[in-house]
Design a protein around this motif. Sequence first.
Motif, short mmCIF file in Angstrom:
data_model
loop_
_atom_site.label_atom_id
_atom_site.label_comp_id
_atom_site.label_asym_id
_atom_site.label_seq_id
_atom_site.Cartn_x
_atom_site.Cartn_y
_atom_site.Cartn_z
N UNK A 1 0.67 -1.09 0.04
CA UNK A 1 -0.01 -0.08 0.12
C UNK A 1 1.04 1.25 -0.02
N UNK A 2 1.90 1.31 0.75
CA UNK A 2 2.71 2.53 0.96
C UNK A 2 3.57 2.57 -0.49
N UNK A 3 3.86 1.57 -1.10
CA UNK A 3 4.32 1.63 -2.56
C UNK A 3 3.33 2.19 -3.53
N UNK A 4 2.02 1.63 -3.35
CA UNK A 4 1.32 2.46 -4.26
C UNK A 4 0.88 3.81 -4.10
N UNK A 5 0.98 4.15 -2.80
CA UNK A 5 1.18 5.56 -2.54
C UNK A 5 2.27 6.22 -3.25
N UNK A 6 3.41 5.72 -3.14
CA UNK A 6 4.52 5.85 -3.82
C UNK A 6 4.19 6.03 -5.46
N UNK A 7 3.69 5.18 -6.18
CA UNK A 7 3.31 5.42 -7.43
C UNK A 7 2.50 6.43 -7.85
N UNK A 8 1.57 6.72 -7.00
CA UNK A 8 0.93 7.89 -7.15
C UNK A 8 1.41 9.26 -6.98
N UNK A 9 2.38 9.36 -6.06
CA UNK A 9 2.90 10.16 -5.97
C UNK A 9 3.96 10.60 -7.15
N UNK A 10 4.64 9.65 -7.59
CA UNK A 10 5.38 9.70 -8.72
C UNK A 10 4.60 10.15 -9.89
N UNK A 11 3.27 9.91 -10.04
CA UNK A 11 2.49 10.47 -11.34
C UNK A 11 2.47 11.85 -11.00
N UNK A 12 2.05 12.27 -9.75
CA UNK A 12 1.81 13.86 -9.21
C UNK A 12 3.19 14.45 -9.68
N UNK A 13 4.44 13.70 -9.55
CA UNK A 13 5.76 14.47 -9.82
C UNK A 13 5.87 14.38 -11.26
N UNK A 14 5.59 13.53 -12.20
CA UNK A 14 5.59 13.61 -13.55
C UNK A 14 4.73 15.04 -14.01
#
Length: 181
Positions: A108-121
């Motif tokens: 779940x923490x890694x899915x949050x990271x994935x979402x944060x990475x999309x926001x970074x893009x």
Amino acid sequence: MGKGKDMRYLCYPYMREAQTTVDFEIQSDALAVRIGQAASLVVPLEELHSDLLKLVEMVYHLNGSVRGKMAISAADVHKLSDLYDRYVEETEESIKQFVLPQGSAAACALHVCRSEAKKTVRALHRVSLEREVPERLFDYAHLLANVLFVMAVYANKRQGIEEIPFVSKSYPVKTRKKEIN
């Protein structure tokens, strides 16, 4: 108060800038923090823990590459691509369809990271509307989001948690096909 401003009242020197560069920097900092948090949850999975700590450092290099000197090399993109391939190989069967962001605390923490990475893009895209951004930074940021996704699936797999497929009622379902060389 003397000659200079007391630095305790300044959390980030560029905070009042009008340019979107500062928004990208704050967003990529949030991504690094989240990846560090995820790393703390996967300590027993030594290889994943080590890979995440390297990614935290790389996100800070990504962060500084817009305002400062370019710190993401073609070799860095290649290393990240190799990391993606390694985790895809481990999770191939589970990532043939879209899955719900659920499972272990680490996943779940890694899915949050994935979402944060999309926001970074997305923040990087906004910067590119104001100034030139090297395509390599986009490649790295997009690939990073995908790496974090397969890492999440890998964490669930290693912890014996099955993925739950998601079938959209809004979009036609596409399955990933392995490239044939």
